[in-house]
Design a protein around this motif. Structure first.
Motif, short mmCIF file in Angstrom:
data_model
loop_
_atom_site.label_atom_id
_atom_site.label_comp_id
_atom_site.label_asym_id
_atom_site.label_seq_id
_atom_site.Cartn_x
_atom_site.Cartn_y
_atom_site.Cartn_z
N PHE A 86 0.83 -1.14 0.08
CA PHE A 86 -0.05 0.02 0.00
C PHE A 86 1.04 1.36 -0.15
O PHE A 86 1.85 1.08 0.52
N ASP A 96 -1.23 6.97 1.13
CA ASP A 96 -2.73 7.66 0.94
C ASP A 96 -3.69 6.42 0.66
O ASP A 96 -4.74 6.49 1.14
N GLN A 97 -3.34 5.39 0.07
CA GLN A 97 -4.09 4.21 0.07
C GLN A 97 -4.33 3.24 1.45
O GLN A 97 -5.60 3.09 1.88
N TYR A 98 -3.21 3.65 2.27
CA TYR A 98 -3.38 2.96 3.68
C TYR A 98 -4.37 4.01 4.46
O TYR A 98 -5.16 3.62 5.16
N LEU A 99 -4.28 5.19 4.38
CA LEU A 99 -5.11 6.03 5.01
C LEU A 99 -6.70 6.10 4.57
O LEU A 99 -7.52 5.65 5.30
N GLY A 100 -6.85 5.76 3.27
CA GLY A 100 -8.12 5.47 2.68
C GLY A 100 -8.71 4.12 3.41
O GLY A 100 -9.76 4.03 3.58
N PHE A 101 -7.81 3.00 3.24
CA PHE A 101 -8.17 1.81 3.87
C PHE A 101 -8.71 2.11 5.27
O PHE A 101 -9.76 1.42 5.85
N ALA A 139 -9.65 4.65 6.89
CA ALA A 139 -10.90 5.48 6.87
C ALA A 139 -12.01 4.67 6.54
O ALA A 139 -13.33 4.68 7.36
N PHE A 140 -11.83 3.82 5.58
CA PHE A 140 -13.06 2.59 5.43
C PHE A 140 -13.32 1.65 6.34
O PHE A 140 -14.58 1.53 6.80
N THR A 167 -12.84 2.25 9.50
CA THR A 167 -13.48 3.10 10.86
C THR A 167 -14.83 3.53 10.36
O THR A 167 -15.70 3.24 11.31
#
Length: 57
Positions: free
Chosen positions: A2, A5-10, A12-13, A15
């Motif tokens: 990852f 930014d993909q890690y942060l999106g994941f 967020a998803f 959460t």
């Protein structure tokens, strides 16, 4: 695997998914039965008052 930014999106998803899951559990086990029970109690009170009014009239 990852990028950051993909890690942060994941995260967020996950959460949002977790919050939604626990919100649905809370609603289905507490809020909706409380709402239905309260409306049934109020309806029973209305029916009793209607019967009293018919008897007294």
């Amino acid at each position: 695997m990852f990028e950051f930014d993909q890690y942060l999106g994941f995260l967020a998803f996950l959460t949002i998914l977790t919050i939604g899951f626990w919100l649905m559990i809370f609603l289905l086990t507490f809020v909706i039965p409380y709402w239905i029970g309260g409306s049934l109690i109020e309806r029973i009170k209305e029916i009793r008052e209607e019967k009293k009014a018919k008897r007294n009239a």
